[in-house]
Design a protein around this motif. Structure first.
Motif, PDB file in Angstrom:
ATOM      1  N   PRO A 100      39.598  34.489  50.936  1.00 58.11           N
ATOM      2  CA  PRO A 100      40.275  35.712  50.513  1.00 58.11           C
ATOM      3  C   PRO A 100      39.823  36.126  49.116  1.00 58.11           C
ATOM      4  O   PRO A 100      39.469  35.283  48.291  1.00 58.11           O
ATOM      5  N   LEU A 101      39.817  37.431  48.851  1.00 56.50           N
ATOM      6  CA  LEU A 101      39.454  37.976  47.548  1.00 56.50           C
ATOM      7  C   LEU A 101      40.682  38.610  46.906  1.00 56.50           C
ATOM      8  O   LEU A 101      41.494  39.249  47.591  1.00 56.50           O
ATOM      9  N   LEU A 102      40.786  38.420  45.601  1.00 60.16           N
ATOM     10  CA  LEU A 102      41.867  39.026  44.838  1.00 60.16           C
ATOM     11  C   LEU A 102      41.267  39.613  43.562  1.00 60.16           C
ATOM     12  O   LEU A 102      40.571  38.912  42.826  1.00 60.16           O
ATOM     13  N   PHE A 103      41.530  40.889  43.321  1.00 58.73           N
ATOM     14  CA  PHE A 103      40.982  41.581  42.155  1.00 58.73           C
ATOM     15  C   PHE A 103      42.029  41.556  41.048  1.00 58.73           C
ATOM     16  O   PHE A 103      43.123  42.105  41.212  1.00 58.73           O
ATOM     17  N   ILE A 104      41.694  40.912  39.933  1.00 58.44           N
ATOM     18  CA  ILE A 104      42.683  40.669  38.887  1.00 58.44           C
ATOM     19  C   ILE A 104      42.136  41.026  37.509  1.00 58.44           C
ATOM     20  O   ILE A 104      40.934  41.294  37.345  1.00 58.44           O
ATOM     21  N   SER A 105      43.016  40.999  36.538  1.00 61.03           N
ATOM     22  CA  SER A 105      42.627  41.026  35.135  1.00 61.03           C
ATOM     23  C   SER A 105      43.441  39.961  34.417  1.00 61.03           C
ATOM     24  O   SER A 105      44.657  40.107  34.236  1.00 61.03           O
ATOM     25  N   ALA A 106      42.773  38.878  34.049  1.00 58.87           N
ATOM     26  CA  ALA A 106      43.462  37.820  33.318  1.00 58.87           C
ATOM     27  C   ALA A 106      43.883  38.302  31.940  1.00 58.87           C
ATOM     28  O   ALA A 106      44.812  37.764  31.334  1.00 58.87           O
ATOM     29  N   LYS A 107      43.218  39.324  31.440  1.00 62.46           N
ATOM     30  CA  LYS A 107      43.530  39.859  30.110  1.00 62.46           C
ATOM     31  C   LYS A 107      44.838  40.642  30.123  1.00 62.46           C
ATOM     32  O   LYS A 107      45.704  40.449  29.256  1.00 62.46           O
ATOM     33  N   THR A 108      45.007  41.531  31.116  1.00 68.04           N
ATOM     34  CA  THR A 108      46.204  42.379  31.169  1.00 68.04           C
ATOM     35  C   THR A 108      47.296  41.811  32.064  1.00 68.04           C
ATOM     36  O   THR A 108      48.438  42.270  32.026  1.00 68.04           O
ATOM     37  N   GLY A 109      46.940  40.825  32.892  1.00 68.10           N
ATOM     38  CA  GLY A 109      47.911  40.265  33.827  1.00 68.10           C
ATOM     39  C   GLY A 109      47.951  40.962  35.166  1.00 68.10           C
ATOM     40  O   GLY A 109      48.776  40.622  36.026  1.00 68.10           O
TER      41      GLY A 109
END
Length: 455
Positions: free
Chosen positions: A341-350
Motif C-alpha cells: 500500500p502507498l500513503l502520501f504524507i508530509s512528516a513536516k506538516t503532519g
C-alpha cells in the motif's frame, strides 16, 4: 535473540570471499585473483550444527599503503576505504576470522593487521578478550602447507587454524570452535510489533519518528546521514505495544562515505531483519529512484511486510491526477512487490501521518492471517480451471493439494507432480489469485513446492 555476527578480515587476496561463499552456501561474493576486488561488505546468514549466525565479508585491509605503490593497478583508490570498512565490521562482530595466506607465509601487512585486531579487543571482567579472534591460515591444501602454518604463531593471536576455503579442508573443525564462543544470552520476550523506518538519507525518517511519538526523539537535520544508528522507541498505540526503529539512511554503494556511514548501512539492514513491518520512505521531491527499489529488494529478501510512504507531499505542485501518476510510477518500479500500500504524507506538516500506524498495524494483522486448507484448495482449483498451467517439453504441471504451513509471512506448501514445471509467471498468477480472495496487504507470500518424489 539476534544472530551472532562473524567478520572475515585480513589483507587483500587471502581468500575471504571464497570462505564467505562457502559459509553462505552461495556465490554471493565476487572471487577474483586481483587484490582489492571485494570493495563492499556483504552480509549473509550461515548455519553450523543448527546454530545460525551472520557472516560479513570485508574488503582486504592494507595498512602498509600510505601513498606508496598500490597493491594492483586500479586498487589504490579503494585501499583506505576497504580498511575502514573492515575496522567498522570489527566493531559490530561477535567473533573475527582473521585470514592469512599459507602459500605466502607471514607478511608485513599480516603483522600490521594483527596489531589492528589486537587493539580492537577489549578485556572482560573474567579476563577473556572480546571479540574472540581466530587466526585462519588459508590455502593449506597440502600436508607441507599445513605443517608450515606454525610460523603464524609469531602474530600473537593464538593457535593457527590451517584450512582450505576452496576445498573445504578443516573448515568444519574451525566452525566447531567458532560456535562455542557465541554469546549465550536469552533476551526478554518482546511481544511488541516492530516497525522499521527505512529509506535513503534525508527522506524524512527522523521527522516521521518525531511526529509518531509526539516528541523530539530523533535529531532532525537537512544533512543526509545525521542518524547513525538504529534507534528503538517503544510506544503504545490504542493499547498495542509498538517498537519504532529509526534507521540511518541507506545510500547507493558507490556513494557510501567511509567510516560511520558504512556502519549505519549494516545497522539499517539488521533493523530490517528485526522488523515485522518496514515503512519505506520515498522522497516525493526526487521521485522513486533505483536506490529506493534497491532498499525494497532488501526488505523483500528478508520477507518483511512493507508500507510505502511518499514523504514531502506538501512540497509537490499537484492537480487532480498527480497522486494517481505517482502511484502508477512507483508500483511500476516496485513491480516485484506491487502488493504494497502507498500513503502520501508530509512528516513536516503532519499531513496523513495519523494514518501511518493504523495502516502498518493492518499490514501486520494480514501478515498473521491464515487460510483454511479447504478454502485454499478451492482457490487453486478455480485458478487452474480458469487458466491451466502451460506445458513444458510435453508435460503439464499438476497441482494435487496445498496447505498453509505457517504465517509471518504466509507460507503455502503445494504438492505437484514436478516442481520444475512451475514457471515463475504461473507462480505469480497463483499468488495473485490467493491475494484476490484474502488480500495479504503489504505482505510477501511464500509458495513452497513439493513433488511426488520429494520426501
Amino acid at each position: 535473540m539476534p544472530k551472532p555476527i562473524v567478520a572475515l578480515v585480513g589483507r587483500p587476496n587471502v581468500g575471504k570471499s571464497t570462505l564467505f561463499n562457502r559459509l553462505a552456501g552461495e556465490r554471493l561474493a565476487i572471487v577474483d585473483e586481483t587484490p582489492g576486488t571485494t570493495r563492499d561488505r556483504i552480509l549473509a546468514e550461515s548455519e553450523w550444527n543448527g546454530i545460525l549466525f551472520d557472516v560479513i565479508d570485508t574488503g582486504g585491509i592494507d595498512p602498509s599503503h600510505g601513498g606508496r605503490t598500490p597493491l594492483s593497478v586500479g586498487s589504490a583508490d579503494f585501499i583506505k576505504e576497504i580498511r575502514t570498512q573492515a575496522q567498522i565490521a570489527i566493531q559490530e562482530a561477535d567473533a573475527i576470522l582473521f585470514l592469512t595466506d599459507g602459500s605466502s607465509g607471514v607478511t608485513p601487512p599480516d603483522r600490521e593487521v594483527a596489531e589492528i585486531l589486537r587493539r580492537s579487543q577489549k578485556k572482560l571482567e573474567d579476563g577473556s578478550l572480546w571479540p574472540p579472534i581466530f587466526l585462519v591460515v588459508n590455502k593449506c591444501e597440502s600436508p607441507a602447507r599445513r605443517a608450515a602454518a606454525s610460523e603464524f604463531y609469531e602474530l600473537g593471536l593464538g593457535d593457527p587454524h590451517p584450512i582450505s576455503a576452496l576445498h573445504g579442508t578443516s573448515t568444519g573443525d574451525l566452525l566447531d570452535e567458532l560456535v562455542k564462543t557465541f554469546p549465550q544470552v536469552e533476551e526478554e520476550e518482546d511481544e511488541s510489533i516492530k516497525i522499521a523506518i527505512v529509506g535513503k538519507p534525508n527522506a524524512g525518517k527522523s521527522s516521521l519518528l518525531n511526529q509518531l511519538t509526539g516528541e523530539e526523539r530523533a535529531i532532525v537535520s537537512p544533512i543526509p546521514g545525521t542518524t547513525r544508528d538504529a534507534v528503538d522507541t517503544q510506544i503504545v498505540y490504542e493499547g498495542i505495544p509498538v517498537t519504532l526503529i529509526d534507521t540511518a539512511g541507506i545510500r547507493r554503494r558507490g556513494r557510501i562515505d567511509p567510516g560511520v556511514e558504512k556502519y549505519s548501512v549494516l545497522r539499517s539492514l539488521k533493523a530490517i531483519e528485526r522488523a515485522d513491518v518496514a515503512l519505506l520512505m520515498i522522497d516525493a521531491t526526487t521521485g522513486i529512484t533505483a536506490q529506493d527499489a534497491h532498499i525494497a529488494g532488501f526488505i523483500l529478501d528478508a520477507w518483511k511486510s512493507t508500507v510505502v510512504l511518499v514523504n514531502k507531499w506538501d512540497a509537490i505542485e499537484k492537480d487532480s491526477y498527480t497522486m494517481d501518476v505517482f502511484t502508477h510510477i512507483i508500483l511500476q518500479e516496485l513491480k516485484f512487490m506491487d502488493y504494497v500500500p502507498l500513503l502520501f504524507i508530509s512528516a513536516k506538516t503532519g499531513q496523513r501521518v495519523d494514518r501511518v500506524l493504523p495502516l502498518a498495524l493492518q499490514v501486520q494483522e494480514e501478515r498473521l492471517a491464515r487460510i483454511t486448507t479447504s478454502k485454499l484448495n478451492q482457490i487453486l482449483r478455480k485458478a487452474q480451471d480458469a487458466h491451466p498451467a502451460p506445458t513444458h517439453s510435453g508435460k503439464q504441471l499438476k497441482i494435487y493439494y496445498a496447505t498453509q504451513v505457517r504465517s509471518n509471512p504466509p507460507t503455502f506448501l503445494v504438492y505437484v507432480n514436478d516442481p520444475k514445471l512451475m514457471h515463475f509467471s504461473y507462480r505469480r498468477f497463483l499468488e495473485n489469485r490467493i491475494r484476490e480472495e484474502y488480500g495479504f496487504l503489504g505482505t510477501p507470500i511464500r509458495i513452497v513446492l513439493r513433488g511426488k518424489k520429494d520426501k
